[in-house]
Design a protein around this motif. Structure first.
Motif, PDB file in Angstrom:
ATOM      1  N   ARG A  88       0.852  -1.187   0.000  1.00 23.87           N
ATOM      2  CA  ARG A  88       0.000   0.000   0.000  1.00 23.87           C
ATOM      3  C   ARG A  88       0.885   1.232   0.000  1.00 23.87           C
ATOM      4  NH1 ARG A  88      -2.503   1.620   5.682  1.00 23.87           N
ATOM      5  NH2 ARG A  88      -4.206   2.128   4.272  1.00 23.87           N
ATOM      6  N   LEU A  89       0.305   2.335  -0.406  1.00 25.76           N
ATOM      7  CA  LEU A  89       0.990   3.614  -0.417  1.00 25.76           C
ATOM      8  C   LEU A  89       0.503   4.405   0.787  1.00 25.76           C
ATOM      9  CD1 LEU A  89       0.637   4.457  -4.219  1.00 25.76           C
ATOM     10  CD2 LEU A  89       2.407   3.128  -3.067  1.00 25.76           C
ATOM     11  N   LEU A  90       1.431   4.767   1.658  1.00 29.42           N
ATOM     12  CA  LEU A  90       1.083   5.428   2.917  1.00 29.42           C
ATOM     13  C   LEU A  90       1.655   6.837   2.923  1.00 29.42           C
ATOM     14  CD1 LEU A  90      -0.311   4.855   5.668  1.00 29.42           C
ATOM     15  CD2 LEU A  90       1.965   4.340   6.563  1.00 29.42           C
ATOM     16  N   LEU A  91       0.791   7.827   3.095  1.00 25.83           N
ATOM     17  CA  LEU A  91       1.181   9.232   3.086  1.00 25.83           C
ATOM     18  C   LEU A  91       1.316   9.770   4.504  1.00 25.83           C
ATOM     19  CD1 LEU A  91      -1.099  10.642   0.254  1.00 25.83           C
ATOM     20  CD2 LEU A  91       1.404  10.588   0.217  1.00 25.83           C
ATOM     21  N   GLU A  92       2.343  10.602   4.695  1.00 28.43           N
ATOM     22  CA  GLU A  92       2.523  11.323   5.957  1.00 28.43           C
ATOM     23  C   GLU A  92       2.727  12.794   5.631  1.00 28.43           C
ATOM     24  OE1 GLU A  92       5.455   9.894   8.722  1.00 28.43           O
ATOM     25  OE2 GLU A  92       5.389   7.909   7.813  1.00 28.43           O
ATOM     26  N   ALA A  93       2.138  13.645   6.421  1.00 27.31           N
ATOM     27  CA  ALA A  93       2.334  15.083   6.243  1.00 27.31           C
ATOM     28  C   ALA A  93       3.626  15.510   6.932  1.00 27.31           C
ATOM     29  CB  ALA A  93       1.150  15.853   6.811  1.00 27.31           C
ATOM     30  N   ARG A  94       4.483  16.213   6.198  1.00 31.72           N
ATOM     31  CA  ARG A  94       5.701  16.763   6.791  1.00 31.72           C
ATOM     32  C   ARG A  94       5.395  18.135   7.380  1.00 31.72           C
ATOM     33  NH1 ARG A  94      10.464  14.922   4.883  1.00 31.72           N
ATOM     34  NH2 ARG A  94      11.231  16.046   6.716  1.00 31.72           N
ATOM     35  N   PRO A  95       6.093  18.508   8.450  1.00 33.58           N
ATOM     36  CA  PRO A  95       5.911  19.874   8.972  1.00 33.58           C
ATOM     37  C   PRO A  95       6.241  20.902   7.895  1.00 33.58           C
ATOM     38  CG  PRO A  95       7.174  18.509  10.499  1.00 33.58           C
ATOM     39  CD  PRO A  95       7.058  17.732   9.226  1.00 33.58           C
ATOM     40  N   LEU A  96       5.552  22.018   7.915  1.00 30.04           N
ATOM     41  CA  LEU A  96       5.812  23.058   6.923  1.00 30.04           C
ATOM     42  C   LEU A  96       7.245  23.545   7.053  1.00 30.04           C
ATOM     43  CD1 LEU A  96       2.539  25.187   6.989  1.00 30.04           C
ATOM     44  CD2 LEU A  96       3.248  23.492   5.305  1.00 30.04           C
TER      45      LEU A  96
END
Length: 676
Positions: free
Chosen positions: A182-190
């Motif tokens: 699966r493709l798992l996305l994480e948000a990086r800090p700005l």
């Protein structure tokens, strides 16, 4: 002792595999592999729902590895050898293992030099301490292009409270290829500081961002548990997406202004900016296209970072490369996104679970995962099924997916991905040759999803089929039946009186392991319910032996007499069954007792016939009584017929009776009157 010479693997659900594989610790030769009886239960004392799970003899070992199922909630197994030695398997989680637990890695390899073997299995024992996952990755990486499949499992041996040997097992996990896909996305800090490849942003939208080293960079981290080559299909159909909501709202406002006859604005474009700055190569941090939604194929961006599709987004593989088979990290820099925009991935062919967000997935349609750019960071956004943005993203993603890169990098990547797929195909082809030599038309397929034991299972079936009659293998249901219930299929392909009644389709995955082994075998032979419920494991073993080996089982089946574990009772029932097979004889006996007004005997036979016609089973203990009634009726009919025949014979032998004397004719009236 055999307990520690064998390897034991558990898939974490119902299936177990037992074998003796080559590797660091040499397994015992085939001739010394022990005959084992396997019993499973819910509790360590084997008092709750204990049942026979498998019988492993020399014929079963011919498959090389023994695969079987246990009931769903059973977590304790006891293996008993003919030498009296025992081993208890305890199935549990890794947290239940002692600190000294070791790690077993089982690799499936292609034979060297295209040898005649279908597959080579090698087990590696890794140290109990240290990073075993890293060591496992190193082992799979060193295996080279021969490696097709690998899984690992932790285990620990200890002495039980009763002094017996206990082995604790944890679920086996795929190591190569990686277990998940699966493709798992994480948000990086700005990011408010310029990155190494950051383009200058002299025309930032918000003035206070300009004062802080340019606009914050909107970045997502994409984790792929498989290697990029192994994930080529899914990655190649996924697209990065930017929904420029400021543009969308501006265009909506301009439409309203036009309809109201009010003045509108003409937004600046790249050419306007380049003309104003006098720099023809000026490239602001923005999306050059005038579209409000921008979609680009993810794989194309990875293979060709300078692709014209790279509009407002830059993609690069992670600097820290993971070991073979353990996946990769991809950084997605949406430098063209600004406050209020949506960024993420869209994949029109994604299934539920293919796209995800960490640490908490917002849910929604499985085809898309988006983040909203807010002042303090990225926030996951859940789209509804009727959102107009979803329709536009899907349409653009399907169009972008059709434009796959054809450059040198794309060709090299495709070759590496095809190489991984080719290993499976070579393994399946080698095993298919074994099936062809056995005279079987069925073939293994390299496509589709494989269970953790799939290569073991395929090789085991190929060996089993090679030693059996093709007609029996096909009648049992072939590999489909073996995958659903290996233990029952292995019994059927051996043959035997009752196995001749087996038909394809009687072994189903829905009943796998939920019933005792003896009940599943009887059902596969068209004798469902023949084995009585509630038997202890020793009685189940006796009944299974009778059903799979004794000729009397056919007579019991024909007369609908249940089987029993007691040999003398079973033999008496089998003799009685032969007298009851012909329903016409039983019906004539019933008529005889009804005519003779013997209500008790007639009722017993009537009940038996009713049960038999309804498909029910009659207990083995009552069969001799029923056969005695049929025999008694026959004797009584013979006696009655004998008496009738004797009477008829006596009547025929007696002299004929004398004719009666002629009575004197009475005198007439005148003679009586006048005399004479």
């Amino acid at each position: 002792m055999w307990q520690e010479q064998l390897d034991y693997f558990w898939d974490g659900r119902r299936r177990l595999a037992i074998g003796a594989f080559d590797g660091v610790e040499r397994a015992a030769p085939l001739a010394s592999r022990p005959a084992l009886t396997v019993v499973s239960a819910r509790d360590p004392a084997f008092e709750t729902d204990a049942t026979l799970a498998e019988v492993i003899d020399a014929a079963r070992w011919r498959a090389g590895v023994v695969i079987f199922d246990i009931p769903p909630e059973h977590r304790f197994l006891r293996l008993s050898g003919a030498d009296g030695a025992t081993l208890t398997l305890v199935l549990g989680a890794e947290r239940d293992l002692p600190p000294g637990a070791d790690y077993r890695l089982l690799m499936t390899l292609l034979p060297e030099g295209n040898g005649g073997e279908g597959a080579v299995f090698r087990v590696m024992a890794l140290p109990a301490r240290g990073d075993v996952e890293r060591l496992a990755r190193e082992q799979t990486a060193s295996a080279g292009p021969r490696l097709v499949w690998a899984f690992g499992q932790r285990r620990a041996f200890e002495q039980g409270a009763d002094g017996g040997l206990v082995a604790r097992l944890t679920p086996a996990r795929r190591v190569f290829p990686a277990y998940q896909s699966r493709l798992l996305l994480e948000a990086r800090p700005l990011e408010t500081e310029a990155a190494a490849d950051t383009r200058e942003a002299p025309f930032a939208i918000m003035q206070h961002w300009v004062a802080e080293n340019g606009a914050p960079r909107v970045c997502l981290r994409l984790r792929i548990p498989d290697s990029l080559e192994e994930s080529a299909t899914l990655v190649g159909r996924a697209c990065v997406a930017i929904a420029l909501n400021q543009r969308r709202r501006l265009r909506g406002w301009m439409q309203e202004q036009k309809q109201a006859g009010e003045p509108i604005i003409d937004p600046l474009g790249f050419e306007d900016i380049r003309q104003a700055t006098g720099e023809p190569t000026e490239h602001p941090d923005a999306v050059e296209s005038r579209d409000a939604v921008v979609v680009a194929n993810l794989l194309n961006l990875l293979l060709d970072p300078e692709s014209p599709e790279a509009d407002g987004v830059a993609v690069r593989r992670g600097v820290e490369r993971n070991g073979a088979g353990l996946g990769e990290t991809i950084e997605i820099d949406f430098y063209g996104a600004s406050l209020g925009d949506d960024v993420g991935l869209v994949a029109p062919v994604a299934r539920p679970g293919d796209l995800g967000v960490a640490p908490v997935d917002p849910g929604g349609p499985p085809f898309v995962r988006l983040f909203r750019v807010e002042a303090d960071g990225l926030a996951p956004r859940r789209l509804s099924d009727d959102d107009l943005l979803l329709d536009e993203l899907m349409r653009r993603a399907e169009s972008a997916g059709a434009r796959m890169s054809t450059g040198a990098a794309a060709r090299a990547f495709a070759e590496r991905a095809a190489g991984l797929k080719g290993r499976r195909e070579k393994l399946a082809a080698a095993l298919n040759e074994a099936l062809a030599r056995a005279g079987l038309p069925a073939r293994f397929s390299s496509a589709g999803l494989w269970d953790v034991f799939e290569p073991l299972q395929q090789a085991s079936f190929a060996a089993l089929a090679g030693a059996a009659a093709p007609a029996l293998v096909e009648a049992a249901g072939g590999y489909g039946a073996y995958g659903a219930d290996p233990a029952v299929t292995a019994l059927l392909v051996r043959g035997g009186p009752l196995a001749q009644q087996a038909r394809d389709g009687r072994i189903g995955a829905e009943a796998r392991g939920s019933l005792p082994l003896v009940a599943r075998y009887a059902a596969a032979c068209g004798a469902e319910g023949m084995a009585p419920p509630g038997l202890d494991p020793a009685a189940e073993l006796g009944v299974l032996t009778a059903l799979s080996q004794e000729e009397e089982a056919l007579a019991l089946l024909a007369a609908r007499i249940g089987v029993t574990a007691d040999p003398p009772t079973r033999q008496r029932a089998a003799r009685a069954a032969r007298a009851l097979i012909d329903m016409g004889i039983v019906e004539r006996a019933l008529v005889h007792f009804e005519k003779g007004r013997d209500a008790q005997s007639a009722s017993a036979l009537a009940d038996y016939l009713a049960a038999r016609r309804a498909g029910r089973w009659v207990s083995a203990t009552s069969a001799p009584m029923l056969a005695a009634l049929v025999a008694r009726a026959g004797v009584e009919r013979e006696e009655q017929e004998t008496r009738v025949a004797a009477g008829m014979t006596a009547a025929a032998a007696a002299p004929p009776p004398a004719p009666p004397a002629t009575p004197e004719k009475p005198k007439g009236f005148f003679r009586r009157l006048f005399g004479g």
